[in-house]
Enzyme design. Structure first.
Site, PDB file in Angstrom:
ATOM      1  N   SER A   1      -2.863 -12.526 -10.204  1.00  0.00           N
ATOM      2  CA  SER A   1      -3.263 -13.231 -11.429  1.00  0.00           C
ATOM      3  C   SER A   1      -3.785 -12.234 -12.453  1.00  0.00           C
ATOM      4  O   SER A   1      -3.583 -12.420 -13.659  1.00  0.00           O
ATOM      5  CB  SER A   1      -4.338 -14.266 -11.110  1.00  0.00           C
ATOM      6  OG  SER A   1      -5.390 -13.675 -10.387  1.00  0.00           O
ATOM      7  N   SER A   2      -4.434 -11.162 -12.002  1.00  0.00           N
ATOM      8  CA  SER A   2      -4.988 -10.234 -12.995  1.00  0.00           C
ATOM      9  C   SER A   2      -3.873  -9.426 -13.666  1.00  0.00           C
ATOM     10  O   SER A   2      -3.907  -9.207 -14.871  1.00  0.00           O
ATOM     11  CB  SER A   2      -6.062  -9.326 -12.388  1.00  0.00           C
ATOM     12  OG  SER A   2      -5.545  -8.587 -11.326  1.00  0.00           O
TER      13      SER A   2
ATOM     14  N   GLY B   1      -7.097 -14.881  -8.163  1.00  0.00           N
ATOM     15  CA  GLY B   1      -7.565 -14.120  -7.005  1.00  0.00           C
ATOM     16  C   GLY B   1      -6.838 -14.465  -5.719  1.00  0.00           C
ATOM     17  O   GLY B   1      -7.255 -14.077  -4.636  1.00  0.00           O
TER      18      GLY B   1
ATOM     19  N   HIS C   1       0.827  -1.220   0.000  1.00  0.00           N
ATOM     20  CA  HIS C   1       0.000   0.000   0.000  1.00  0.00           C
ATOM     21  C   HIS C   1       0.859   1.267   0.000  1.00  0.00           C
ATOM     22  O   HIS C   1       0.415   2.320   0.453  1.00  0.00           O
ATOM     23  CB  HIS C   1      -0.986  -0.004   1.182  1.00  0.00           C
ATOM     24  CG  HIS C   1      -2.077  -1.021   1.011  1.00  0.00           C
ATOM     25  ND1 HIS C   1      -3.208  -0.773   0.272  1.00  0.00           N
ATOM     26  CD2 HIS C   1      -2.187  -2.288   1.456  1.00  0.00           C
ATOM     27  CE1 HIS C   1      -3.981  -1.861   0.282  1.00  0.00           C
ATOM     28  NE2 HIS C   1      -3.378  -2.796   0.991  1.00  0.00           N
TER      29      HIS C   1
ATOM     30  N   ASP D   1       1.728  -4.245  -9.123  1.00  0.00           N
ATOM     31  CA  ASP D   1       1.573  -5.600  -9.664  1.00  0.00           C
ATOM     32  C   ASP D   1       2.024  -5.673 -11.119  1.00  0.00           C
ATOM     33  O   ASP D   1       2.728  -6.598 -11.531  1.00  0.00           O
ATOM     34  CB  ASP D   1       0.104  -6.054  -9.574  1.00  0.00           C
ATOM     35  CG  ASP D   1      -0.444  -5.909  -8.169  1.00  0.00           C
ATOM     36  OD1 ASP D   1       0.360  -5.864  -7.221  1.00  0.00           O
ATOM     37  OD2 ASP D   1      -1.674  -5.822  -8.028  1.00  0.00           O
TER      38      ASP D   1
ATOM     39  N   GLY E   1      -3.874 -13.552  -4.561  1.00  0.00           N
ATOM     40  CA  GLY E   1      -2.915 -12.609  -3.998  1.00  0.00           C
ATOM     41  C   GLY E   1      -1.568 -12.588  -4.705  1.00  0.00           C
ATOM     42  O   GLY E   1      -0.672 -11.848  -4.313  1.00  0.00           O
TER      43      GLY E   1
END
Ligand code: GLA
Length: 426
Positions: free
Chosen positions: A146-147, A141, A48, A200, A143
């Site tokens: 994957s997206s 999904g 974050h 990411d 963590g």
């Protein structure tokens, strides 16, 4: 077919084998068959901090999303997802204008792919249609992003199947890896509604075997650090919980951080009217620990806790970099425990399941450090573990996690791996 195991990651080979079965009979077989892929990621530390213009320290892992197929002569993209066992089709014609109208007709997984194609056309790239089977081994999904792996693999596939109309490379190319990361980040924001940072997608784009990447999320400067500790394993433990709460809470955290940065700037200027540098404060990254200690007391309690976590986490990233340079992993472990405590108590993005996994890990001798990974609320923990303690950690999780949470956890060992790639079948 010679699917050279050296060239193609295993999931690419599986998808290549599936392609002629799924698309039999209706493909232009003159075009060469090939695959394009991109990795998921773990973040060693710096959670974050990306959307606060701060520092992150991720590594790409040996798990990929992959497209296997061939180019078409037209504007059509046809896809088969091995995971969802589902077709999707969209047209490149009229993008980006036709995005909204096409998006609603697609299954959720295909919206990420349309999103990347849309953002690529927005920056002026011309794409060719293709048929592809979509596969991979990044837990969906879970963590490990994957997206982001799917988005970056889409960009790689678009470059590959567009037959050299545009390329992605480090220098003198149409798009640099970080431009691709920014394009994929926008696609993620549109597809998921999460105002995510660049962590990411950048981690996936910049992956290098045996290396972690220190990325300055403001300047986008980065450097590689060795991540080679042969006697340590990077163990990722999946809580089995998916992040339903995540998007609204994520966007709320982002707003709170922006608000805290504005208030702290105003407080500094109010107390130190001659402090010209403080006028430039644009994000929490610009607030020093000393300034925070002086003025945080005047912030509303929630904002104080959110900002306190981010400022401390940024410092932990830079400390970790120093420790990596000297391979002082025991000290890095201490920073991981601290990072988790901050995410749990001050940033409040952990969950009972994530906390349970960290508590279990803490009891196992030989676990150097552990913390929740990524956005939070579900997904997984990252654990730095002496090789000989991996078995004990696995046993402790298997014995205690189901009875404490009523769920099953799954355990994976990851390695720092390379970024996106593509190859033709010879
Ligand atoms: C998610 C987001 C990233 C980052 C992390 C938390 O993975 O996509 O941009 O903010 O959460 O570090």
């Amino acid at each position: 077919m010679n699917n050279d195991a050296e060239v193609f990651p295993q999931p690419a080979q599986a998808a290549l084998e599936r392609f002629p079965i799924v698309f039999s009979g209706d493909v232009d077989y003159a075009a060469p068959l090939g695959a394009a892929w991109a990795p998921g990621r773990v973040n060693l530390i710096g959670e974050h901090t990306d959307y606060n213009d701060g520092f992150v320290l991720p590594l790409a892992i040996d798990r990929v999303a992959v497209f296997a197929g061939r180019t078409r002569g037209d504007d059509v993209v046809r896809l088969w997802s091995m995971h969802f066992e589902e077709y999707a089709q969209f047209s490149l014609e009229g993008l980006p204008v036709t995005f909204e109208q096409q998006r609603g007709k697609l299954p959720a997984w295909a919206r990420y792919i349309l999103g990347v194609a849309t953002e690529l056309t927005r920056v002026g790239v011309t794409l060719l249609g293709f048929d592809a089977v979509l596969g991979g081994d990044v837990p969906l999904g879970g963590g490990m992003s994957s997206s982001a792996a799917l988005e970056v693999a889409t960009a790689e596939a678009c470059a590959f199947f567009s037959a050299g109309r545009f390329t992605i490379a480090a220098e003198n190319a149409t798009l640099t890896p970080l431009q691709v990361a920014a394009i994929c980040q926008r696609a993620e924001q549109v597809a998921s509604g999460v105002q995510c940072g660049i962590l990411d997608q950048a981690a996936s784009c910049l992956g290098r075997p045996g290396k972690a990447v220190l990325l300055d999320c403001r300047s986008l400067e980065f450097c590689y650090l060795p991540f080679d500790a042969p006697d340590l394993s990077l163990v990722v433990i999946d809580t089995g919980v998916r992040r339903e709460l995540a998007s609204s809470a994520y966007n709320e955290r982002r707003k709170q951080c922006e608000e805290a940065a504005r208030m702290l700037r105003d407080l500094i200027l109010q107390h130190e009217p001659g402090n010209e540098a403080a006028r430039e404060i644009a994000a929490l990254r610009d607030i020093t620990q000393e300034q925070f200690d002086l003025y945080a007391v005047e912030l509303p309690e929630i904002l104080r806790r959110r900002a306190g976590y981010v400022i401390a986490e940024d410092a932990r990233v830079l400390q970790t970099v120093k420790l990596l340079e000297t391979n002082t992993f025991e000290e890095i472990g201490k920073l991981l425990w601290l990072s988790h405590a901050g995410l749990r108590d001050d940033y409040e993005v952990s969950s009972a399941e994530l906390d349970t996994l960290v508590v279990i890990a803490r009891q196992v001798q030989g676990v150097v450090g552990a913390r929740m990974l990524g956005g939070g609320f579900g997904g997984c923990t990252i654990n730095l573990v002496h090789n000989q303690a991996v078995g004990a950690l696995r046993q402790a999780v298997e014995e205690q996690y189901p009875s404490r949470t009523g769920r099953q956890a799954s355990i994976d060992i990851c390695r720092a791996a390379g970024g996106p790639g593509s190859a033709e079948v010879k």
